[in-house]
Design a protein around this motif. Structure first.
Motif, PDB file in Angstrom:
ATOM      1  N   PHE A  57       0.839  -1.202   0.000  1.00 60.34           N
ATOM      2  CA  PHE A  57       0.000   0.000   0.000  1.00 60.34           C
ATOM      3  C   PHE A  57       0.872   1.249   0.000  1.00 60.34           C
ATOM      4  O   PHE A  57       0.647   2.196  -0.756  1.00 60.34           O
ATOM      5  N   PHE A  75      -4.467   1.333  -4.648  1.00 60.46           N
ATOM      6  CA  PHE A  75      -5.625   0.436  -4.690  1.00 60.46           C
ATOM      7  C   PHE A  75      -5.282  -0.852  -5.431  1.00 60.46           C
ATOM      8  O   PHE A  75      -5.494  -1.954  -4.928  1.00 60.46           O
ATOM      9  N   SER A  76      -4.688  -0.712  -6.624  1.00 61.39           N
ATOM     10  CA  SER A  76      -4.495  -1.913  -7.436  1.00 61.39           C
ATOM     11  C   SER A  76      -3.378  -2.810  -6.899  1.00 61.39           C
ATOM     12  O   SER A  76      -3.485  -4.029  -6.965  1.00 61.39           O
ATOM     13  N   THR A  78      -2.532  -3.163  -3.746  1.00 64.12           N
ATOM     14  CA  THR A  78      -2.999  -3.823  -2.521  1.00 64.12           C
ATOM     15  C   THR A  78      -3.861  -5.037  -2.865  1.00 64.12           C
ATOM     16  O   THR A  78      -3.807  -6.049  -2.172  1.00 64.12           O
ATOM     17  N   ILE A  79      -4.639  -4.932  -3.941  1.00 60.13           N
ATOM     18  CA  ILE A  79      -5.452  -6.089  -4.345  1.00 60.13           C
ATOM     19  C   ILE A  79      -4.566  -7.271  -4.703  1.00 60.13           C
ATOM     20  O   ILE A  79      -4.768  -8.386  -4.218  1.00 60.13           O
ATOM     21  N   TYR A  82      -3.036  -8.898  -1.752  1.00 58.44           N
ATOM     22  CA  TYR A  82      -3.961  -9.704  -0.957  1.00 58.44           C
ATOM     23  C   TYR A  82      -4.218 -11.066  -1.603  1.00 58.44           C
ATOM     24  O   TYR A  82      -4.262 -12.089  -0.925  1.00 58.44           O
TER      25      TYR A  82
ATOM     26  N   GLU B  21      -7.964  -0.555   1.283  1.00 62.84           N
ATOM     27  CA  GLU B  21      -8.631  -0.285   0.014  1.00 62.84           C
ATOM     28  C   GLU B  21      -9.605   0.887   0.129  1.00 62.84           C
ATOM     29  O   GLU B  21      -9.731   1.676  -0.798  1.00 62.84           O
ATOM     30  N   SER B  22     -10.271   0.980   1.295  1.00 62.09           N
ATOM     31  CA  SER B  22     -11.211   2.102   1.416  1.00 62.09           C
ATOM     32  C   SER B  22     -10.461   3.432   1.514  1.00 62.09           C
ATOM     33  O   SER B  22     -10.915   4.440   0.976  1.00 62.09           O
ATOM     34  N   PHE B  25      -9.509   4.199  -2.017  1.00 62.90           N
ATOM     35  CA  PHE B  25     -10.646   4.583  -2.850  1.00 62.90           C
ATOM     36  C   PHE B  25     -11.130   5.997  -2.531  1.00 62.90           C
ATOM     37  O   PHE B  25     -11.453   6.766  -3.434  1.00 62.90           O
TER      38      PHE B  25
END
Lengths: 167, 275
Positions: A57, A75-76, A78-79, A82, B21-22, B25
């Motif tokens: 992150f 965002f991308s 971190t996905i 995970y 993620e929040s 976002f």
């Protein structure tokens, strides 16, 4: 890669490479490699996911700071950080006991190829969808994902071929 | 209570993931909104400082073209000056006391230290900020035409929302006429922008010059934008005209930031009318 200094070094190396080199390549005026996601591939496997999630992150957020993209990179990456263990289980058949001994160097090329390609394409697809932020130019998103993924993957495999020692 | 702790224990990775993620976002959403103050951008002192060091090195490669552009601008301004002298000579003896007329715009010189043009929402970073009197919603131009609008400032740096940004909407008109439209960008090509909502009866021809309209408090009248490249004569509701920019947005160096002294006055009087 059990030495924490090597991970910190990798973090800053990838950050500065991404920000000062890869963000400025712009092949055919639009295609950029996003090689900083290699951090997720090279970070050692651990049962505790929290450090990896946090560092990924932070890396994504740092790239965002430099390229003025809000939180899209964060965002991308971190996905994929995970869902990494899920694909390790699928492609390499590794369980939690195997994690300390796992290394990409000892695996066969086919398995590594599947693993790296899947995570890269997922990352690039999410990244370009968020960068577009509408369904208007969706073909652009798909073509950008396709060409940038190829660019990133070519650079990754060239890099890994150069930096792995032949023993 | 115990079940709650058990729940957190069991899903701690997923909950941590959701938290990160929040955060990401919400940062994306605030970054898309022009009005809200932003946290993640290149105007903070660390990133701005690093970019300044980088541009100190890379600026040398563009010195030659930069000089030529400046010389061309000087020549153009000298010609303008000569025209002014000519015009005043042939007027009658009415003396215009310039002291009584206040300056309306001021120009501040700045340098682009970070340039983006390949994304859908592009921003640039300038090496001047609040300390030099730069504020939000000031116009940014160079000798060739418009570049964007200041959207965020820190003491030493400022961020510019480029015209190559899907959120940018700038008033523009056909040169020497009163046919107005809005400049828009569809996110495709960094060499062209689109002019929408221009009346159908406007006598547009390919190669005509488009300039800013002066209907906003940000841009002065008559700043160059580009030339008409393609006119869409279809039956669509929006009359879309493709404009080729004078500026090469992929190589920008020195720019001017324009401050409008009358902005507050205009805004005040516009708000009075609404009440």
């Amino acid at each position: 890669m059990n030495n924490p200094f090597r991970e910190i070094l990798l973090f800053f190396l990838l950050l500065f490479l991404q920000v000062f080199m890869f963000n400025n390549i712009l092949l055919f005026n639009s295609i950029n490699p996003y090689l900083y996601i290699v951090f997720v591939f090279l970070y050692p496997l651990k049962e505790n996911k929290i450090p990896l999630l946090f560092y990924s992150f932070l890396l994504g957020l740092s790239v965002d700071f430099f390229s003025d993209t809000g939180g899209i990179h964060a965002f991308s990456i971190t996905i994929i950080a995970y869902i990494r263990l899920f694909f390790v289980k699928i492609y390499f058949n590794k369980l939690e006991i195997d994690y300390p001994f796992f290394s990409l160097k000892t695996e066969s090329f086919g398995k590594i190829f599947n693993y790296v390609v899947t995570l890269t394409v997922i990352h690039h697809f999410i990244f370009f969808s968020l960068a577009n932020f509408s369904f208007h130019n969706f073909t652009n998103v798909l073509s950008n994902t396709f060409f940038s993924s190829i660019f990133t993957l070519v650079l990754y495999f060239i890099g890994s071929a150069i930096f792995t020692k032949n023993e | 209570m115990q079940q709650l702790i058990f729940f957190i224990q069991r899903f701690k990775y997923f909950l941590f993931f959701l938290l990160l993620e929040s955060i990401a976002f919400s940062l994306i959403l605030t970054n898309l909104n022009f009005q809200k103050s932003k946290f993640v951008n290149s105007t903070n002192s660390i990133v701005g400082g690093i970019y300044t060091q980088k541009s100190k090195i890379t600026a040398y490669f563009n010195l030659k073209t930069e000089n030529e552009v400046l010389a061309a601008e000087n020549a153009r301004l000298r010609n303008e000056l000569q025209k002014k002298v000519f015009a005043t000579q042939f007027k009658d003896s009415t003396i215009v006391d310039t002291v009584r007329y206040f300056q309306k715009f001021s120009f501040t010189k700045g340098k682009i230290i970070n340039n983006n043009y390949n994304k859908e929402f592009n921003f640039l970073t300038l090496d001047i900020g609040k300390n030099q009197g730069i504020e939000k919603e000031m116009a940014v131009i160079n000798s060739l035409g418009i570049i964007g609008i200041i959207d965020n400032t820190s003491p030493k740096y400022a961020r510019v929302q480029s015209i190559l940004n899907k959120n940018s909407k700038i008033n523009a008109r056909l040169r020497n006429s009163n046919y107005f439209g809005t400049l828009d960008w569809n996110g495709d090509d960094y060499k062209t922008v689109q002019l929408i909502d221009i009346p159908r009866q406007a006598p547009l021809k390919i190669g005509d010059t488009i300039e800013t309209g002066g209907k906003s408090t940000i841009f002065p009248e008559g700043i160059l934008v580009g030339t008409v490249l393609k006119i869409n004569r279809g039956n669509s509701a929006e009359n879309r005209v493709i404009i080729k920019l004078f500026n090469d947005m992929s190589s920008l160096g020195t720019v001017y930031v324009i401050k409008n002294f009358d902005k507050l006055e205009i805004k005040t009087i516009e708000n009075l009318e609404n009440e």
